[in-house]
Scaffold this motif. Structure first.
Motif, mmCIF file in Angstrom:
data_model
loop_
_atom_site.group_PDB
_atom_site.id
_atom_site.type_symbol
_atom_site.label_atom_id
_atom_site.label_comp_id
_atom_site.label_asym_id
_atom_site.label_seq_id
_atom_site.Cartn_x
_atom_site.Cartn_y
_atom_site.Cartn_z
ATOM 1 N N TRP A 57 90.019 35.585 53.164
ATOM 2 C CA TRP A 57 91.410 35.281 53.495
ATOM 3 C C TRP A 57 91.561 34.533 54.812
ATOM 4 O O TRP A 57 92.528 33.801 55.007
ATOM 5 N N MET A 58 90.619 34.710 55.731
ATOM 6 C CA MET A 58 90.733 34.051 57.036
ATOM 7 C C MET A 58 90.043 32.692 57.075
ATOM 8 O O MET A 58 90.078 32.019 58.101
ATOM 9 N N SER A 59 89.433 32.285 55.970
ATOM 10 C CA SER A 59 88.750 30.989 55.949
ATOM 11 C C SER A 59 89.672 29.804 56.238
ATOM 12 O O SER A 59 89.219 28.796 56.809
ATOM 13 N N PRO A 60 90.976 29.871 55.888
ATOM 14 C CA PRO A 60 91.850 28.740 56.241
ATOM 15 C C PRO A 60 91.940 28.472 57.741
ATOM 16 O O PRO A 60 92.270 27.350 58.136
ATOM 17 N N THR A 61 91.622 29.476 58.576
ATOM 18 C CA THR A 61 91.664 29.232 60.026
ATOM 19 C C THR A 61 90.613 28.210 60.437
ATOM 20 O O THR A 61 90.865 27.342 61.277
ATOM 21 N N LEU A 62 89.415 28.297 59.823
ATOM 22 C CA LEU A 62 88.363 27.333 60.144
ATOM 23 C C LEU A 62 88.677 25.967 59.548
ATOM 24 O O LEU A 62 88.416 24.939 60.176
ATOM 25 N N VAL A 63 89.261 25.968 58.339
ATOM 26 C CA VAL A 63 89.704 24.709 57.742
ATOM 27 C C VAL A 63 90.735 24.047 58.656
ATOM 28 O O VAL A 63 90.669 22.845 58.940
#
Length: 418
Positions: free
Chosen positions: A353-359
């Motif tokens: 769920w937190m992968s969009p932060t790196l994107v």
């Protein structure tokens, strides 16, 4: 600040409310119209498509219309689109209503930004534009939660009826408070298109697409992050979204004076800080109080990019800034759609769920790289300290309004040059 800016801010409040409220009403709309929530999600896309199409199209068509009349016509489109949404007999009609409501969005902010900058004295143009955008940020704190609550209790149609009333109030305020603002007799579609083709303008639009895309890669999934990662219940989602809206407002308030003082450094600083905050959010999300603080900071630094980008494209398209200014909002909506898609792709790939932060951080870095490249290519060189002071050429769209009784200062037409 002139009262005319209040009329622009009220209009921005209405536009911001109708843009984002659909996200909270999707389950209600899907239930009422007998469709699925994913299908109802096309209503969000329809509005964004309306913005992307309408910004350049309506701005070009209205290039010879006096600015005050153009603002009223655009708000008229807004009213009709929201009324059509409220009265839509089926999903297809609602989809058309949302598209129509989105058409004037970018053109209104494009024309409104030019008008706002011309209402104030030298060195205060960015603050004037930021004041108009405050209506958009306040909509995320007050308008969207209140409209969502209204829709949940009285039905989603009631929400769009209320937004329609806000549009009518905005038209009255614009008619009473905004002075007559003529267009340059030389203004034409061709002139606007030539200004839009300026390399610095195109680089500014590309910066908006990537840089602001970093914000929406995360904002689009903030509700899920709240419940799945931060450990809050569903009832806290509205609070978290409101905190993001508070951050947006703080960012808008800070961006105005900072941009007036140093345009490019403000843009570089906000994009760089955005990338850092997005990476940090991946870790602070595990601690509730730290997560809430990060959400506020994320909203602030994310929205702090909008004013310098708006002023940059207006300055570089100085001979015809309206179309470039409006196209900036098309870029922001492309950022909305692209950032959300890339963030969703990362989640779907099983990266968490937190992968969009790196994107989002990668997108912000790309935006920063484009912005720095644009600065290096600019005639002033990498060390140029850009300000909007003395740059009434930013909005060189003809003589300024002379309504002294409205408290509007008249600036002389500057000499040509970049």
């Amino acid at each position: 600040m002139p009262l005319a800016l209040l009329a622009l801010a009220v209009s921005a409040f209405g536009i911001g409310t109708t843009e984002f409220v659909m996200m909270g009403l999707l389950p209600n709309v899907a239930d009422d119209l007998g469709t699925s929530v994913p299908t109802a999600g096309y209503l969000v896309s329809a509005y964004a498509i309306g913005v992307v199409i309408g910004a350049p199209l309506l701005t070009a068509v209205g290039s010879r219309i006096p600015r005050k009349r153009m603002l009223l016509l655009l708000m008229g489109f807004f009213v009709v689109g929201n009324l059509a949404s409220a009265l839509a007999p089926g999903f297809g009609w609602l989809l058309a209503g949302r598209l129509l409501a989105g058409l004037p969005h970018g053109a209104f902010f494009g024309v409104g930004a030019v008008v706002a900058a011309r209402l104030v004295s030298e060195g205060r143009q960015a603050r004037a534009v930021a004041t108009m955008f405050l209506g958009l940020t306040v909509a995320n704190i007050v308008g969207v939660p209140a409209a969502t609550l209204l829709g949940q209790h009285l039905g989603w149609r009631a929400t769009f009826l209320v937004v329609t009333v806000i549009g009518l109030v905005s038209m009255l305020a614009l008619a009473r408070l905004v002075p007559y603002v003529p267009v340059d007799a030389r203004q034409s579609v061709g002139r606007e298109l030539r200004a839009l083709g300026n390399r610095q303008v195109l680089l500014g639009l590309a910066t908006a697409v990537f840089g602001f895309g970093g914000v929406f890669a995360v904002y689009s999934y903030l509700a899920s992050m709240t419940t799945e990662v931060m450990g809050f219940g569903e009832s806290s989602v509205t609070l978290v979204l409101a905190l993001f809206g508070i951050g947006m407002t703080l960012g808008a308030l800070a961006a105005g004076p900072l941009t007036d003082r140093a345009l490019r450094p403000t843009l570089y600083g906000s994009l760089g800080t955005l990338a850092v905050v997005l990476v940090a959010f991946r870790f602070t999300a595990q601690v509730q109080w730290a997560a809430l603080v990060t959400v506020v900071v994320l909203g602030a630094v994310g929205f702090m990019t909008t004013t310098p980008l708006q002023m940059l494209v207006m300055r570089k398209a100085k001979d015809a800034p309206t179309l470039a200014s409006a196209s900036n909002h098309s870029a922001f909506n492309l950022a909305n759609a692209g950032g959300a898609w890339l963030g969703g792709a990362a989640i779907a790939a099983g990266w968490g769920w937190m992968s969009p932060t790196l994107v989002g951080a990668v997108l912000a870095v790309v935006g920063l790289a484009i912005a720095v490249t644009a600065g290096l290519l600019d005639r002033g060189g990498a060390g140029e300290r850009e300000t909007t002071a003395g740059a009434s050429r930013v909005v060189a769209e003809g003589p300024r309004p002379q309504e002294r009784e409205s408290g509007i200062s008249s600036l002389s037409t500057p000499a040509s040059g970049s």
